[in-house]
Design a protein around this motif. Structure first.
Motif, PDB file in Angstrom:
ATOM      1  N   ARG A   1      54.110  -3.282 -26.305  1.00 52.71           N
ATOM      2  CA  ARG A   1      54.305  -3.854 -24.966  1.00 52.71           C
ATOM      3  C   ARG A   1      55.663  -4.521 -24.840  1.00 52.71           C
ATOM      4  O   ARG A   1      56.397  -4.296 -23.876  1.00 52.71           O
ATOM      5  N   ALA A   2      55.995  -5.316 -25.837  1.00 55.74           N
ATOM      6  CA  ALA A   2      57.251  -6.072 -25.742  1.00 55.74           C
ATOM      7  C   ALA A   2      58.430  -5.116 -25.643  1.00 55.74           C
ATOM      8  O   ALA A   2      59.338  -5.300 -24.838  1.00 55.74           O
ATOM      9  N   LYS A   3      58.381  -4.037 -26.445  1.00 54.99           N
ATOM     10  CA  LYS A   3      59.510  -3.109 -26.429  1.00 54.99           C
ATOM     11  C   LYS A   3      59.568  -2.409 -25.083  1.00 54.99           C
ATOM     12  O   LYS A   3      60.631  -2.263 -24.473  1.00 54.99           O
ATOM     13  N   PHE A   4      58.401  -2.033 -24.573  1.00 52.84           N
ATOM     14  CA  PHE A   4      58.322  -1.412 -23.253  1.00 52.84           C
ATOM     15  C   PHE A   4      58.976  -2.320 -22.215  1.00 52.84           C
ATOM     16  O   PHE A   4      59.821  -1.904 -21.420  1.00 52.84           O
ATOM     17  N   ALA A   5      58.618  -3.599 -22.283  1.00 53.07           N
ATOM     18  CA  ALA A   5      59.149  -4.557 -21.307  1.00 53.07           C
ATOM     19  C   ALA A   5      60.657  -4.690 -21.451  1.00 53.07           C
ATOM     20  O   ALA A   5      61.389  -4.746 -20.454  1.00 53.07           O
ATOM     21  N   ILE A   6      61.130  -4.712 -22.695  1.00 56.12           N
ATOM     22  CA  ILE A   6      62.577  -4.854 -22.894  1.00 56.12           C
ATOM     23  C   ILE A   6      63.314  -3.675 -22.257  1.00 56.12           C
ATOM     24  O   ILE A   6      64.334  -3.848 -21.591  1.00 56.12           O
ATOM     25  N   TRP A   7      62.736  -2.496 -22.397  1.00 53.35           N
ATOM     26  CA  TRP A   7      63.397  -1.341 -21.775  1.00 53.35           C
ATOM     27  C   TRP A   7      63.453  -1.514 -20.266  1.00 53.35           C
ATOM     28  O   TRP A   7      64.477  -1.270 -19.628  1.00 53.35           O
TER      29      TRP A   7
ATOM     30  N   LEU B   1      66.155  -3.924 -19.538  1.00 53.07           N
ATOM     31  CA  LEU B   1      67.485  -3.312 -19.663  1.00 53.07           C
ATOM     32  C   LEU B   1      67.774  -2.440 -18.438  1.00 53.07           C
ATOM     33  O   LEU B   1      68.903  -2.402 -17.944  1.00 53.07           O
ATOM     34  N   ALA B   2      66.737  -1.792 -17.913  1.00 53.21           N
ATOM     35  CA  ALA B   2      66.947  -0.985 -16.697  1.00 53.21           C
ATOM     36  C   ALA B   2      67.480  -1.878 -15.571  1.00 53.21           C
ATOM     37  O   ALA B   2      68.443  -1.521 -14.890  1.00 53.21           O
ATOM     38  N   THR B   3      66.880  -3.069 -15.425  1.00 56.22           N
ATOM     39  CA  THR B   3      67.380  -3.957 -14.365  1.00 56.22           C
ATOM     40  C   THR B   3      68.824  -4.354 -14.659  1.00 56.22           C
ATOM     41  O   THR B   3      69.655  -4.407 -13.753  1.00 56.22           O
ATOM     42  N   GLU B   4      69.126  -4.582 -15.933  1.00 54.32           N
ATOM     43  CA  GLU B   4      70.500  -4.944 -16.294  1.00 54.32           C
ATOM     44  C   GLU B   4      71.452  -3.817 -15.920  1.00 54.32           C
ATOM     45  O   GLU B   4      72.549  -4.053 -15.400  1.00 54.32           O
ATOM     46  N   VAL B   5      71.016  -2.584 -16.165  1.00 59.44           N
ATOM     47  CA  VAL B   5      71.855  -1.441 -15.790  1.00 59.44           C
ATOM     48  C   VAL B   5      72.152  -1.505 -14.298  1.00 59.44           C
ATOM     49  O   VAL B   5      73.306  -1.404 -13.872  1.00 59.44           O
TER      50      VAL B   5
ATOM     51  N   VAL C   1      63.501  -8.718 -34.142  1.00 60.29           N
ATOM     52  CA  VAL C   1      64.860  -8.306 -34.501  1.00 60.29           C
ATOM     53  C   VAL C   1      65.240  -7.072 -33.693  1.00 60.29           C
ATOM     54  O   VAL C   1      66.326  -6.986 -33.111  1.00 60.29           O
ATOM     55  N   GLU C   2      64.302  -6.141 -33.608  1.00 63.33           N
ATOM     56  CA  GLU C   2      64.572  -4.900 -32.872  1.00 63.33           C
ATOM     57  C   GLU C   2      64.917  -5.204 -31.418  1.00 63.33           C
ATOM     58  O   GLU C   2      65.909  -4.708 -30.876  1.00 63.33           O
ATOM     59  N   LEU C   3      64.100  -6.069 -30.779  1.00 65.47           N
ATOM     60  CA  LEU C   3      64.314  -6.359 -29.358  1.00 65.47           C
ATOM     61  C   LEU C   3      65.705  -6.928 -29.144  1.00 65.47           C
ATOM     62  O   LEU C   3      66.484  -6.442 -28.313  1.00 65.47           O
ATOM     63  N   ALA C   4      66.041  -7.949 -29.938  1.00 62.96           N
ATOM     64  CA  ALA C   4      67.372  -8.545 -29.813  1.00 62.96           C
ATOM     65  C   ALA C   4      68.427  -7.469 -30.023  1.00 62.96           C
ATOM     66  O   ALA C   4      69.429  -7.396 -29.300  1.00 62.96           O
ATOM     67  N   GLY C   5      68.178  -6.581 -30.990  1.00 60.88           N
ATOM     68  CA  GLY C   5      69.134  -5.516 -31.278  1.00 60.88           C
ATOM     69  C   GLY C   5      69.366  -4.641 -30.062  1.00 60.88           C
ATOM     70  O   GLY C   5      70.510  -4.382 -29.675  1.00 60.88           O
ATOM     71  N   LEU C   6      68.265  -4.221 -29.424  1.00 62.94           N
ATOM     72  CA  LEU C   6      68.402  -3.366 -28.232  1.00 62.94           C
ATOM     73  C   LEU C   6      69.331  -4.022 -27.214  1.00 62.94           C
ATOM     74  O   LEU C   6      70.282  -3.424 -26.724  1.00 62.94           O
TER      75      LEU C   6
ATOM     76  N   LEU D   1      62.383  -3.697  -9.540  1.00 62.31           N
ATOM     77  CA  LEU D   1      63.157  -3.591 -10.781  1.00 62.31           C
ATOM     78  C   LEU D   1      64.494  -2.916 -10.535  1.00 62.31           C
ATOM     79  O   LEU D   1      65.513  -3.328 -11.073  1.00 62.31           O
ATOM     80  N   PHE D   2      64.499  -1.881  -9.698  1.00 57.31           N
ATOM     81  CA  PHE D   2      65.724  -1.109  -9.577  1.00 57.31           C
ATOM     82  C   PHE D   2      66.602  -1.526  -8.408  1.00 57.31           C
ATOM     83  O   PHE D   2      67.791  -1.229  -8.392  1.00 57.31           O
TER      84      PHE D   2
END
Ligand code: HEA
Ligand code: HEA
Ligand code: CUA
Ligand SMILES: [Cu+2]
Lengths: 255, 220, 606
Positions: free
Chosen positions: B43-49, B52-56, B196-201, C249-250
């Motif tokens: 879940r956490a990784k899903f959320a991070i993605w 990141l989409a919003t950041e894009v 660690v992975e999340l921060a890395g992404l 989100l987008f």
């Protein structure tokens, strides 16, 4: 209760039809059109009015009927169905086609009014400057150039000859304004930093309200102007007179 | 639909969830039913993605603005005359390297090397911190020479673009420091290094954005 | 592997041997300890509490926004006349009348509050939070703490928006669209000095709140559905909220970027939206030490790139609620589930390529305008599909005319009106005339007030039993509905006429022009209806508060509905469900021949 609520929804349908058929009697309707292309715009307005009017009556009618008929207390179960492919196709395709019709009927008029390629090839008669909260019309002097000493500045009143294609440059000194003459069906924002050419042709002499249609500050509501449409002769006379005034003022300054 | 998914029982997010679950447990004695469905991603990784989409989109807005304004301006000054391109180029290289060290850090913990994790994380943090300091230094220099954001549209856009990225790097560094502390505390194992992975992404994303910004703001 | 005990073991195993996974973990809870009022109701991480927090925040702001609307209506009916009672209190130094400056602030704040502090929080904040976990069979959101922060991010937003009103120099006065340069150059709007800045900050905070919410919703819906609940078995409310979350989100980050740039323009005097050689109050921004060379049009593109999707954020969940309520109270399966889902997707997708239809007159390249016209008219199609599917759902159904149902029906009836007027504006030549007239005002009040707000009323009546374990009073509900329905149409239908007569919006006093002079009586009628509409809401408020404490107690499933939330106790305890769920079918099995009753819940196995 059911009947009452049916009537309630029916009332909406009736209100809809009534207002649109009766409004013009109260002048709650399009003001008379005096421009050359205003007629086309009104025709498109009515075309769409009829189309959506049809769908309005159809859909609201169905709704009213459903409330009336299926609102009854019944002991049996409702029809058990999850959908119907053909129906879905019908009410996608039919409106789809109508919408296509609407789309394509629009394009020509839009191009006619707004595309530079379709502008009449006449010299801009004047520069219309919008600023908080008034209109200034700047006519070129004898040199035919804008922004030179012999320009004629005419506040408030935009004087043009009748039955001639008029081209003018719309500009804003400060914030966004919008040049709107209801009788012409013409509107165009004045965007600071841009020079926007606009054209129209008026077919009836008279003086028409020019209003600002884009919020431009506290005085937006009172940013009034006037479009004065006169005969060619009267126009030339007016231009001549104002030029003389200009020069006399100029000479006084010199002396 | 809801297929079996391996969720480490100590996955931080779920612990968050349970942590509070226990708090308000009051009156109720029944178990809490917590199902898993969808793609086999944590879940956490899903959320991070998603994040990141919003950041894009955020940077799309900024970069879009930059391009529109730049194309719309007849005489856009040549960046080389206004900015210290070589220094920033070096800085860029540094940031890219920090991305690489981040990868090393993940590798390390994956192979169970706590030490490696701590060391490589340290390098990454250092890289990021240096990058920011150099940028701050650059700003001070420019401001000293009177190149404020209010001078002209070039500077307006310059500060906005690089500034927002800078803020992201700062956030990244703080985040990594938090991770580093937990690493020193030995919180991570080869089975459990999701944080660690999340921060890395996030860190890789920030670097990627910079490569883009550097190209269009400094080089183009 | 699916029944509680075995999964429970799996969970314990997982706890003992890190790395071992479990399909749907179950956590036995044994310890008992009371938790304080604050933790339970204020700093709660429980999605139900947070949802209700959002609901009341939204309703209070609805009241505020409504009051502003009343002030607007007063001015439009009787310009520059002393306001009874409130005039004395509010404007002592303007002779108890609304000043033109104040009028601009009024509709600016009215629009802002209604959109960002009422409709969006009510739809996504209140019902998104309350319904999503319950309707997918989850114990809570994926990230309860993040969820709590989502609500608390509203607080600074609220402070900023209220301050922007109270600050010296007055509130923002550039419309909810905040077009520069009016919004960026302080001298252009002497009123809104810091007001505009705080307004922008408020928007940014609301954005942050929505982002946290959206991430949470999408993750929860994708990752936490009960066994057997495939995406294509989700109730449409969830689909609506899901798509709305994706839209946020987008689209939202772009607005955030834009707002921050506008803040920079105001505070650091950057020049993103300030063109060269302006002359505001005999002064150029450059000479005032600000950068120039920007483009005002750019803001409009960025703003509408978010705000058009935003208008669909304001309707797509409402469509979902309406679909669920219609099907449930008509005791008939929703007609064309798949087309309904796909049309929501289509609306959302197309929503990203139509923003230019707000800018037809802006000086944007007219050829571009034409492409935006095509995409905009296209977007009528999915809505068309929805309308006809709703009607087909009603056809041959067994309608129970409950308050919830009535409001849902009204949503359909009035969304149609709002949508149809959209076609006028979508067609560029007609929009030349009607852009920024009251037709636009009529249009969006029909979709947003007559549409979304009625759907929200319906949703409140429908899910109130689940929220508070009691039912709202049906008689009061019907009274509230009938009055609201009548007055709403009196108010907004007539605005079409005013708009067709050419009256432009955002005008404090149109009657100075002889084109508009004759419209005053009609405006007075509208205003009186508006006051009645507002007053009539007392029936709702009374009903709401009365029912919370003294409403009729109800069981788990008062409506005999099929979706999962009705499997939980009313109100659901912590963790929502006290039994293990397995979903066997779609959410709309009403009137099925398979069983004796006229409904077959998703989770019942036969
Ligand atoms: C919930 C909010 C909402 C919704 C759903 C919509 C839906 C639509 N809107 Fe609206 N709109 C707003 C909120 C909304 N709008 C707001 C707030 C503004 C003003 C912003 C401002 O300036 O302040 C605005 C402004 C606005 C404009 C700009 C007007 C102007 O400023 O000049 C336009 C122009 O194209 C437009 C178009 C449309 C269209 C085509 C739809 C379509 O989605 C409608 C589709 C629905 C139907 C068509 C009805 C149902 C269908 C049928 C019954 C089938 C048969 C129909 C046909 C075949 C035609 N809207
Ligand atoms: C998005 C939602 C929304 C809603 C719901 C409304 C509701 C109303 N609006 Fe508004 N309006 C906008 C969005 C909305 N509006 C926007 C975006 C603008 C454009 C702004 C701009 O130009 O920049 C606008 C502009 C606008 C104008 C044009 C101003 C101008 O251009 O000069 C007018 C004029 O009549 C108006 C009137 C009304 C009226 C009479 C209502 C009535 O329906 C309101 C009735 C109020 C209630 C019914 C509230 C009752 C309270 C409750 C039921 C809650 C109970 C409380 C508790 C339980 C605590 N609005
Ligand atoms: Cu000028 Cu409004
Ligand atoms: Cu739109």
């Amino acid at each position: 209760m059911r009947i009452l609520l049916t009537l309630l929804f029916l009332a909406l349908l009736v209100l809809g039809v009534w207002t649109f058929t009766d409004a013009h009697n109260h002048a709650w309707w399009l003001p008379p059109n005096v421009s050359s292309y205003g007629g086309d715009i009104d025709r498109l307005f009515y075309l769409i009015l009829w189309m959506v009017g049809f769908f309005f009556v159809l859909t609201e009618g169905l709704l009213v009927w459903c409330v009336f008929n299926f609102g009854r207390k019944r002991t049996t179960k409702a029809d058990f169905t999850h959908g119907h492919h053909k129906l879905e196709l019908v009410w996608t395709a039919v409106p789809g086609l109508l919408l296509l019709v609407i789309t394509f009927t629009q394009m020509q008029t839009w191009a006619k009014v707004k595309f530079k390629s379709n502008f009449p090839d006449v010299k801009p008669i004047c520069e219309v400057w919008a600023s908080q909260f008034d209109w200034r019309m700047r006519y070129p002097g004898d040199d035919g150039k804008f922004g030179t000493v012999d320009d004629i500045e005419n506040p408030f009143e935009f004087v043009v000859p009748v039955n001639e294609p008029i081209l003018f440059n719309l500009r804003s000194r400060d914030v966004i304004h919008s040049f709107f003459v209801p009788y012409l069906r013409l509107k165009q924002d004045a965007m600071p930093g841009m020079v926007i050419p606009v054209w129209f042709q008026v077919e009836k002499e008279g003086s028409y309200d020019l209003v600002c249609a884009e919020l431009c500050g506290w005085g937006h509501y009172k940013m009034a102007g006037r479009l004065k449409v006169v005969s060619r002769a009267a126009y030339d006379a007016w231009l001549k007179k104002s030029k003389e005034e200009m020069n006399s003022n100029g000479s006084e300054d010199k002396s | 639909m809801s297929q079996a998914t391996a969720i480490p029982a100590h996955d931080p997010v779920r612990q968050g969830a349970h942590g509070h679950a226990h708090d308000d447990a009051a009156a109720h004695h029944h178990p809490i039913y917590d199902y898993d469905s969808g793609p086999p991603v944590d879940r956490a990784k899903f959320a991070i993605w998603l994040f990141l989409a919003t950041e894009v989109m955020f940077f799309t807005g900024l970069i879009g603005t930059y391009l529109v304004l730049r194309i719309g301006t007849s005489s856009w000054p040549n960046p080389e005359n206004r900015l210290a391109v070589p220094i920033t180029a070096a800085n860029t290289f540094l940031l890219i390297t920090s991305s690489w060290t981040m990868v090393r850090a993940l590798h390390a913990i994956h192979n169970g090397s706590q030490k490696g994790l701590i060391r490589w994380l340290g390098c990454t943090i250092l890289g990021g911190a240096t990058f920011v300091s150099v940028q701050v230094f650059e700003y001070l220099e420019l401001i000293h020479h009177g190149s404020l954001p209010s001078v002209d549209i070039f500077w307006s856009t310059f500060y906005a673009m690089t500034g927002f990225h800078g803020l992201h790097v700062v956030v990244g560094v703080i985040w990594l420091i938090a991770i580093w502390i937990s690493a020193v505390r030995g919180k991570f194992t080869p089975q459990n290094y999701l944080r660690v992975e999340l921060a890395g992404l996030y860190w890789h994303f920030v670097d990627l954005v910079w490569v883009l910004l550097f190209t269009i703001v400094y080089l183009m | 592997m699916r029944d509680a005990s075995s999964t429970a073991h799996a969970a314990h195993a997982a706890a003992l041997h890190p790395g071992l996974g479990a399909p749907g973990t179950v956590h036995e809870i044994h310890e008992h300890h009371e938790i304080g009022f604050l933790r339970k109701y204020v700093f709660s991480t429980d999605h139900k509490v947070i949802g209700i927090q959002f609901m009341f925040t939204g309703l209070v702001f609805f009241l505020l926004g409504g009051l502003m609307a009343m002030a607007i209506r007063w001015q439009l009916a009787w310009p520059w006349t002393e306001m009874p009672v409130v005039g004395r209190v509010l404007f002592p130094n303007t002779g108890r009348v609304i000043s033109p400056e104040f009028y601009t602030m009024l509709f600016t704040m009215h629009g802002t509050i209604m959109i960002f502090f009422v409709i969006i929080p009510l739809l996504t904040g209140a019902f998104g939070n309350f319904l999503i976990p319950l309707m997918i069979g989850a114990p809570d959101m994926a990230f309860p703490k993040l969820n709590m922060f989502g609500y608390w991010a509203m607080i600074p937003a609220i402070l900023c928006v209220l301050m922007s009103f109270a600050l010296e120099g007055g509130g923002p006065a550039a419309g909810w669209t905040a077009y520069p340069p009016l919004s960026t150059i302080e001298k252009a709007a002497p009123g809104s000095m810091h007001g505009q800045t705080f307004w922008l900050l408020a928007l940014t905070f609301v954005g942050a709140s929505s982002m946290m919410g959206a991430v949470n919703y999408v993750t929860t819906i994708v990752k936490m559905r009960a066994p057997g609940l495939t995406m294509m078995r989700l109730p449409l409310s969830i689909w609506g909220l899901f798509i709305a979350a994706l839209l946020q989100l987008f689209a939202l980050p772009v607005l955030t970027a834009a707002s921050i740039m506008q803040v920079l323009d105001r505070v650091l005097h950057t020049g993103f939206f300030t063109p060269t050689n302006l002359l505001v109050n005999q002064m150029t921004p450059e000479s005032a030490g600000a950068a120039a060379g920007g483009q005002p049009l750019l803001w409009q593109h960025l703003f509408w790139f978010y705000s058009h999707p935003a208008v669909y954020i304001m309707v797509v969940p409402a469509m979902g609620f309406a679909s669920d309520i219609l099907s449930t109270h008509a005791r008939k399966p929703l007609f064309g589930y798949k087309p309904m889902v796909y049309s929501i997707m289509a609306i959302a997708g197309l929503g990203f390529i139509v923003w230019g239809h707000h800018m037809f007159m802006s000086g944007m390249n007219p050829a571009l305008g034409m492409t935006f016209m095509v995409s905009t008219i296209l977007i009528a199609l999915p809505s068309c599909v929805k309308v006809f599917n709703w009607l087909a759902t009603l056809w041959g159904s067994r309608i129970h005319l409950t308050s919830a149902m009535l409001n849902a029906l009204a949503f359909v009836a009035m969304f149609i009106i709002g949508g149809l007027s959209g076609i006028w504006m979508a067609s560029t030549p007609v929009d030349i005339y009607i852009h920024d007239t009251y037709i636009v005002v009529a249009h969006f009040h029909y979709v947003v007030f007559a549409g979304s707000v009625f759907a929200i009323f319906g949703a409140i009546y429908h899910w109130f039993p689940k929220m508070f374990g009691r039912q709202m009073n049906e008689t009061l509900g019907k009274i509230h509905f009938v009055g609201s329905f009548i007055f709403t149409n009196c108010v907004f239908y007539m605005m079409h006429q005013i708009g067709i007569a050419g009256l432009m919006r955002r005008t404090a006093d149109p009657y100075a022009y002889d084109v508009y002079a004759h419209l005053q009586p009609l405006n007075q009628f509208i205003s009186i209806s508006a006051f009645c509409l507002f007053a009539w809401q007392i029936f709702f408020v009374v009903n709401l508060f009365h029912s919370i404490f003294w409403g009729k107690r109800v069981g788990r499933n008062p409506w005999n509905a099929c979706s999962l939330e009705w499997e939980a106790p009313s109100p659901p305890g912590h963790g929502n469900f006290d039994k293990k769920l397995t979903v066997h079918r779609g959410p709309y099995e009403y009137g099925t021949p398979e069983v004796a009753e006229d409904y077959l819940p998703q989770a019942r196995s036969i």
